[in-house]
Design an enzyme around this catalytic site. Structure first.
Site, mmCIF file in Angstrom:
data_model
loop_
_atom_site.group_PDB
_atom_site.id
_atom_site.type_symbol
_atom_site.label_atom_id
_atom_site.label_comp_id
_atom_site.label_asym_id
_atom_site.label_seq_id
_atom_site.Cartn_x
_atom_site.Cartn_y
_atom_site.Cartn_z
ATOM 1 N N GLU A 153 3.491 9.970 -2.726
ATOM 2 C CA GLU A 153 4.580 9.586 -1.520
ATOM 3 C C GLU A 153 5.502 10.350 -1.488
ATOM 4 O O GLU A 153 6.415 10.221 -2.645
ATOM 5 C CB GLU A 153 4.689 8.042 -1.812
ATOM 6 C CG GLU A 153 5.277 7.349 -0.449
ATOM 7 C CD GLU A 153 6.580 7.120 -0.216
ATOM 8 O OE1 GLU A 153 7.292 7.945 0.360
ATOM 9 O OE2 GLU A 153 7.309 6.185 -0.824
ATOM 10 N N CYS B 13 12.807 7.890 2.244
ATOM 11 C CA CYS B 13 11.832 8.429 2.570
ATOM 12 C C CYS B 13 11.531 8.259 4.322
ATOM 13 O O CYS B 13 11.317 9.119 4.846
ATOM 14 C CB CYS B 13 10.666 8.306 1.956
ATOM 15 S SG CYS B 13 9.991 7.100 1.510
#
Length: 480
Positions: free
Chosen positions: A255, A289
């Site tokens: 990720e 993110c």
């Protein structure tokens, strides 16, 4: 109930012992620069010990009754709930979380733990229809083995827990390497909680160490079957290269970074669009993110949107993360502050219009908003991971979609429109793993697939998607 105490010790094979590296991790409060902990770092010797203990523990833990594993996970949830205020305070002190963000993080971690309590009973074997009438055909689902988890500093507790509790619930054992900026909330705190929940020895070890000293070794080691990494795209690509090209081929769950667009179409509610921008960009100082890294606004409403955005952003409270009203707290460390300063300086030096700025004091950077930004500029193309927002003008909806997809990343995204059907059609045209209509780009749901496309990662977290990542499939046939 006493608060946890953290001393100069790593958690290896059920014991709190000092790391064997000569390097000392200086754990510093990013807001007031107070020393939280001096921690002797882990070395490759400690990595060997942790993996050996995890491999040994896996043999027993993977065969443990599903109800026993479920009960263990539920105890973890109970302990977390009782210690919630303590965990929130630790996140504020160590990661620079505002009180708002810390509570969001704890709630997210609790949600994935509760979801993980269902996992032991969901790892099911199945019978297939065999083409051979003389043979039975079965598919068995099993725990994978030892899982290596490398977690980041921005949501340290949740992003560690997301992989750790999932892996353990299924029957795997785990070695966790938290970020050096957050060794407590990203690692040692989890060890305390699982220890209190009576997790068997060796099923979880936590190693805080320098990436330069143990990073590659942690990944290339012969024992782990999967590397679960959350962090930057550049580091993640290095992790993947080692994991799949070394002597011991292993799975990866990555990720990585993002460049999330918020697209504001010409029929959008401007007040809503502004609120989505403020929370999507400035929550946790933009150090997420999924954070809205750029806003793309239709030309017809561009000027009105910018006027409302600047007025709203001037009201944002920044500074002390312990205060309830604070939205923007400190950046995690001086190196990150320097990177963000350089981003701002480059944009200004190239003539990009700074519509809102302010003085940087210590690690606190007030909101910086650039308007009329060139969509091909570094400011628009790269992830700033800070409270810096570029606003881009689109000619129309088709151009807005083109701009949204003009990135090497593809994690999260958002679109604001008063027409739901239009919003859905637009969302499905964005090349990203996640899109939210009339909501912020920052979202997580333990039952929904979390992950991205392009350079934003491989695989999916949460729900049955993470079950597939962290388990193995074994086909067996037998004569009737």
């Amino acid at each position: 109930m006493q608060c946890y105490s953290f001393n100069n010790a790593q958690y290896i094979a059920g014991k709190w012992i000092q790391g064997t590296s000569t390097h000392v991790i200086k754990n510093i409060n990013p807001f007031n620069q107070a020393t939280i902990l001096d921690l002797q770092a882990a070395s490759t010797i400690d990595v060997d010990a942790a993996y050996a203990a995890a491999q040994k523990a896996f043999g027993t833990w993977s065969k443990t009754d599903a109800i026993a594993r479920k009960n263990l996970v539920e105890r973890v949830a109970d302990i977390m709930s009782k210690r919630r205020a303590e965990i929130v305070d630790l996140l504020i002190q160590e990661s620079g979380s505002t009180r708002l963000k810390a509570n969001i993080e704890v709630e997210a971690a609790l949600a994935i733990i509760r979801e993980s309590a269902t996992f032991p009973s969901r790892l099911l074997d199945s019978k297939l229809k065999s083409p051979d009438p003389q043979r039975h055909s079965w598919v068995y689902k099993k725990a994978l083995g030892v899982i290596a988890v490398i977690s980041p500093w921005n949501f340290p507790f949740h992003l560690s827990m997301r992989s750790v509790v999932t892996a353990i619930a299924i029957g795997n054992s785990v070695v966790l390497k938290p970020a050096s900026d957050t060794p407590i909330t990203g690692g040692l705190l989890l060890a305390k909680i699982f220890e209190e929940a009576a997790l068997p020895v060796g099923v979880l070890s936590v190693l805080a160490g320098s990436g330069r000293e143990i990073g590659d070794y942690f990944v290339e080691h012969a024992i782990p079957k999967l590397i679960s990494f959350t962090g930057s795209t550049e580091v993640g690509q290095g992790v993947a290269k080692i994991a799949v090209s070394g002597a011991h081929l292993k799975r990866v769950a990555l990720e990585l970074g993002g460049n999330a667009p918020l697209v504001v179409l010409d029929d959008a509610d401007l007040d809503l669009a502004v609120e989505l921008t403020v929370m999507g960009r400035f929550l946790h100082q933009g150090q997420i993110c999924m954070s809205t890294n750029r806003v793309i606004v239709d030309a017809q409403i561009y000027e009105a949107y910018v006027e409302k955005l600047i007025a709203r952003a001037k009201q944002i409270s920044f500074g002390d993360p312990t205060l309830e009203a604070t939205l923007i707290g400190p950046i995690i460390n001086a190196d990150q502050v320097a990177k963000i300063k350089e981003i701002i300086h480059k944009a200004v030096s190239k003539g990009t219009k700074l519509a809102l700025g302010g003085d940087i004091v210590g690690n606190v950077i007030p909101p910086h908003i650039f308007i009329d930004v060139d969509p091909k500029s570094e400011l628009a193309q790269e992830e700033s991971f800070g409270p810096v927002l570029p606003v881009i003008k689109a000619r129309d909806e088709a151009h807005a979609l083109e701009l949204a997809n003009d990135t090497r990343f593809g994690l999260s995204s958002a679109v604001c429109t008063s027409n739901k059907e239009r919003g859905l059609a637009f969302a499905l045209s964005i090349d990203a793993g996640m899109t939210h209509i009339n909501a912020i780009s920052v979202a997580d749901d333990p039952t929904a697939p979390f992950g991205g496309e392009k350079n934003s990662g491989l695989g999916r977290f949460n729900g049955h998607w993470i079950l597939e990542e962290f388990s193995r499939t074994h086909w067996v046939t037998i004569d009737k």
